[in-house]
Write a protein that holds these residues in place. Structure first.
Motif, PDB file in Angstrom:
ATOM      1  N   SER A  51      74.314  38.196  38.646  1.00  0.00           N
ATOM      2  CA  SER A  51      72.927  37.775  38.879  1.00  0.00           C
ATOM      3  C   SER A  51      72.217  38.756  39.797  1.00  0.00           C
ATOM      4  N   LEU A  52      70.959  39.032  39.462  1.00  0.00           N
ATOM      5  CA  LEU A  52      70.027  39.721  40.343  1.00  0.00           C
ATOM      6  C   LEU A  52      69.048  38.671  40.846  1.00  0.00           C
ATOM      7  N   VAL A  53      68.914  38.568  42.159  1.00  0.00           N
ATOM      8  CA  VAL A  53      68.130  37.487  42.756  1.00  0.00           C
ATOM      9  C   VAL A  53      66.885  38.064  43.411  1.00  0.00           C
ATOM     10  N   GLU A  60      54.494  38.840  37.732  1.00  0.00           N
ATOM     11  CA  GLU A  60      54.153  39.414  36.435  1.00  0.00           C
ATOM     12  C   GLU A  60      55.434  39.852  35.732  1.00  0.00           C
ATOM     13  N   ALA A  61      55.331  40.120  34.441  1.00  0.00           N
ATOM     14  CA  ALA A  61      56.491  40.552  33.664  1.00  0.00           C
ATOM     15  C   ALA A  61      56.781  42.027  33.919  1.00  0.00           C
ATOM     16  N   GLY A  62      58.027  42.411  33.659  1.00  0.00           N
ATOM     17  CA  GLY A  62      58.402  43.799  33.842  1.00  0.00           C
ATOM     18  C   GLY A  62      59.860  44.026  33.495  1.00  0.00           C
ATOM     19  N   SER A  63      60.426  45.112  33.974  1.00  0.00           N
ATOM     20  CA  SER A  63      61.829  45.425  33.692  1.00  0.00           C
ATOM     21  C   SER A  63      62.464  46.104  34.888  1.00  0.00           C
ATOM     22  N   ILE A  64      63.798  45.999  34.946  1.00  0.00           N
ATOM     23  CA  ILE A  64      64.593  46.611  36.003  1.00  0.00           C
ATOM     24  C   ILE A  64      65.641  47.492  35.345  1.00  0.00           C
ATOM     25  N   SER A  65      65.856  48.662  35.911  1.00  0.00           N
ATOM     26  CA  SER A  65      66.840  49.605  35.384  1.00  0.00           C
ATOM     27  C   SER A  65      68.071  49.620  36.281  1.00  0.00           C
ATOM     28  N   LEU A  66      69.242  49.541  35.652  1.00  0.00           N
ATOM     29  CA  LEU A  66      70.516  49.617  36.356  1.00  0.00           C
ATOM     30  C   LEU A  66      71.316  50.807  35.859  1.00  0.00           C
ATOM     31  N   ASN A  90      75.169  54.678  29.964  1.00  0.00           N
ATOM     32  CA  ASN A  90      75.408  54.205  31.328  1.00  0.00           C
ATOM     33  C   ASN A  90      74.138  53.725  32.033  1.00  0.00           C
ATOM     34  N   GLN A  91      73.168  53.314  31.236  1.00  0.00           N
ATOM     35  CA  GLN A  91      71.940  52.729  31.779  1.00  0.00           C
ATOM     36  C   GLN A  91      71.683  51.386  31.085  1.00  0.00           C
ATOM     37  N   MET A  92      71.226  50.405  31.875  1.00  0.00           N
ATOM     38  CA  MET A  92      70.914  49.086  31.321  1.00  0.00           C
ATOM     39  C   MET A  92      69.500  48.688  31.745  1.00  0.00           C
ATOM     40  N   ILE A  93      68.747  48.139  30.811  1.00  0.00           N
ATOM     41  CA  ILE A  93      67.399  47.668  31.096  1.00  0.00           C
ATOM     42  C   ILE A  93      67.385  46.143  30.996  1.00  0.00           C
ATOM     43  N   LEU A  94      66.927  45.499  32.051  1.00  0.00           N
ATOM     44  CA  LEU A  94      66.807  44.041  32.077  1.00  0.00           C
ATOM     45  C   LEU A  94      65.336  43.662  32.172  1.00  0.00           C
ATOM     46  N   ASN A  95      64.872  42.877  31.227  1.00  0.00           N
ATOM     47  CA  ASN A  95      63.480  42.440  31.211  1.00  0.00           C
ATOM     48  C   ASN A  95      63.334  41.091  31.914  1.00  0.00           C
ATOM     49  N   TYR A  96      62.226  40.897  32.587  1.00  0.00           N
ATOM     50  CA  TYR A  96      61.963  39.631  33.253  1.00  0.00           C
ATOM     51  C   TYR A  96      60.522  39.184  32.968  1.00  0.00           C
ATOM     52  N   GLU A 102      65.435  34.807  39.135  1.00  0.00           N
ATOM     53  CA  GLU A 102      66.795  35.334  38.964  1.00  0.00           C
ATOM     54  C   GLU A 102      66.922  35.961  37.584  1.00  0.00           C
ATOM     55  N   LEU A 103      67.708  37.012  37.498  1.00  0.00           N
ATOM     56  CA  LEU A 103      68.050  37.663  36.228  1.00  0.00           C
ATOM     57  C   LEU A 103      69.568  37.694  36.119  1.00  0.00           C
ATOM     58  N   THR A 104      70.088  37.472  34.923  1.00  0.00           N
ATOM     59  CA  THR A 104      71.537  37.512  34.744  1.00  0.00           C
ATOM     60  C   THR A 104      71.913  38.390  33.551  1.00  0.00           C
ATOM     61  N   PHE A 105      73.083  38.993  33.643  1.00  0.00           N
ATOM     62  CA  PHE A 105      73.677  39.675  32.509  1.00  0.00           C
ATOM     63  C   PHE A 105      75.188  39.494  32.593  1.00  0.00           C
TER      64      PHE A 105
END
Length: 458
Positions: A51-53, A60-66, A90-96, A102-105
């Motif tokens: 989880s990303l908290v 607003e909506a957007g994305s996070i890069s890991l 080796n990169q992951m994009i999580l949309n919110y 909270e975001l989970t993967f």
């Protein structure tokens, strides 16, 4: 300068001053953290949810890069590990979405993984203008059988406000699994002696009859029981004898310890919750080191029987009076806390009655204990250490935490977490953890979804 000009200048100065204050009082940026610094994947648990908290809900909506660092492991379902959603290079994009807290993967073991090699991978939050990255900017996932979590934040899910589930927590593995609380009725003890417990999370009751022959019991033996076998404020003091002793003492269960002499074992009437749940009559006897149970609906002349053997892996063998032996609860070495509902004995008019509590916490009876720490004097959660923990008075009663971590609320106030205390848990492996409850409800103010943080003591 005329009077009107003077007033205008004063008004302009006031507006500028107010504007300056508003600039100074800008809302702080949203803080972004992983919910832990480490997680584990092992032979029994082939995947882990991360989880990303956010420190507050997104606007607003957007994305996070890991980024993923995996020095010795190869990405892919047919290789060592993979993720959902999938990563590329080796990169992951999580949309919110707007309003998320909270975001989970999920990270999963691949079919080619050798779990005995004790390897690690790491996820890192890439720099972002939308958020301020907190202290937990990375998380390590250990592919190992020897992993022990150092700290973390866990959300326990009891099925939301209806409390349909029980959440089992393993602190050393930073895991919480939720199970349907109503899939079993009786628990047959696997330790020494012959003891049977009730499903106190689902409000079961057991009342003995002055009969030992199951076939001789009819519906006439239960006349008036419906009004007497009650849980809650409709109950009367005699009903307290028909639930298990809440502290987990197996010598004081509603069903007496099973005697070796069959004629000493009485027939019990089992009341289950729910309007459509049939009451049952049961008789339990010793069967060598195990048990035999005979059971039927109250009015039936024919009955079923089942043999139950003890197991070394679990505290109890769980049995459903409709479906027989069921798989419920983790192995006794693999959990520390259980969260959800529980039937307690509640002081009432000079006596006690059975009462079902929500937001109740049980500790594992297997070599687990708990101690309460009040925030008094120089005691702080942050500074509390192992040396201090070793001087605490630990209790092994399964209800030793119970509802003491929260206040119940009342007219004009809602239940809430106590902020003047925390707890220390000693698990079955001898680890000491300090735990502090953060919230009683989720972001929508719904109960049955409680969060706490914890840290191993060294």
């Amino acid at each position: 300068m005329n009077k009107i000009s003077t007033i205008s200048l004063m008004l302009l100065s006031f507006i500028i001053a107010i504007s300056g204050c508003k600039e100074e009082e800008q809302i702080a940026p949203i803080n972004l953290n992983f919910n832990s610094s480490s997680l584990n994947i092992n032979e029994e648990n082939q995947e882990a949810q991360i989880s990303l908290v956010f420190s507050r809900a997104t606007t607003e909506a957007g994305s996070i890069s890991l980024s993923i660092e995996s020095p010795n492991l190869v990405y892919g379902a047919d290789n060592d590990f993979y993720t959902e959603p999938a990563a590329e290079g080796n990169q992951m994009i999580l949309n919110y979405e707007s309003g998320q807290s909270e975001l989970t993967f999920t990270v999963k073991a691949g079919s080619g993984l050798n779990i005995n090699n004790d390897e690690n991978i790491e996820f890192l939050i890439n720099s972002t203008e939308a958020f301020q990255i907190g202290q937990n900017a990375s998380i390590e996932v250990a592919f190992s059988e020897n992993f022990i979590a150092q700290s973390g934040t866990i959300k326990m899910n009891a099925g939301g406000p209806d409390f349909t589930q029980q959440a089992f927590v393993d602190l050393s593995k930073l895991q919480s699994n939720s199970l349907d609380k109503s899939i079993w009725d009786l628990g047959f003890y696997n330790g020494s002696g012959h003891h049977v417990r009730l499903n106190s999370t689902a409000q079961l009751m057991a009342r003995p009859l002055d009969k030992t022959d199951l076939a001789a019991v009819t519906a006439e033996d239960t006349v008036g029981f419906a009004n007497e076998m009650q849980i809650g404020f409709t109950a009367t003091p005699p009903a307290a004898a028909w639930i298990d002793e809440p502290n987990g003492d197996l010598s004081q269960t509603a069903i007496a310890p099973i005697a070796s002499n069959e004629e000493e074992n009485k027939v019990y009437i089992i009341k289950r919750t729910g309007e459509n749940e049939a009451w049952k009559k049961v008789k339990i006897t010793q069967d060598g080191d195990g048990y035999t149970i005979a059971y039927a609906n109250i009015g039936d002349t024919n009955f079923e029987t089942a043999q139950i053997s003890k197991s070394d892996s679990h505290n109890f063998v769980h049995f459903d009076l409709d479906n027989g032996i069921v798989d419920y609860a983790p192995e006794k070495e693999n959990w520390d806390l259980m969260y959800g509902t529980y039937t307690e004995k509640f002081p009432f008019m000079g006596s006690s009655i059975p009462y079902s509590f929500n937001d109740f916490i049980i500790i594992n009876r297997h070599n687990t204990s708990a101690a309460l720490v009040m925030l008094e004097g120089n005691t702080t959660y942050e500074g509390f250490n192992l040396q201090q923990a070793e001087n605490l008075e630990f209790k092994s009663e399964i209800n030793s935490i119970g509802s003491s971590w929260r206040q119940g609320g009342g007219p004009g106030s809602s239940p809430a977490v106590f902020d003047d205390r925390f707890f220390v848990i000693q698990d079955s492996q001898g680890n000491y953890y300090k735990i502090r409850f953060i919230s009683l409800t989720d972001e929508n103010n719904e109960r049955g979804l409680t969060t706490f943080e914890y840290k191993i003591l060294k």
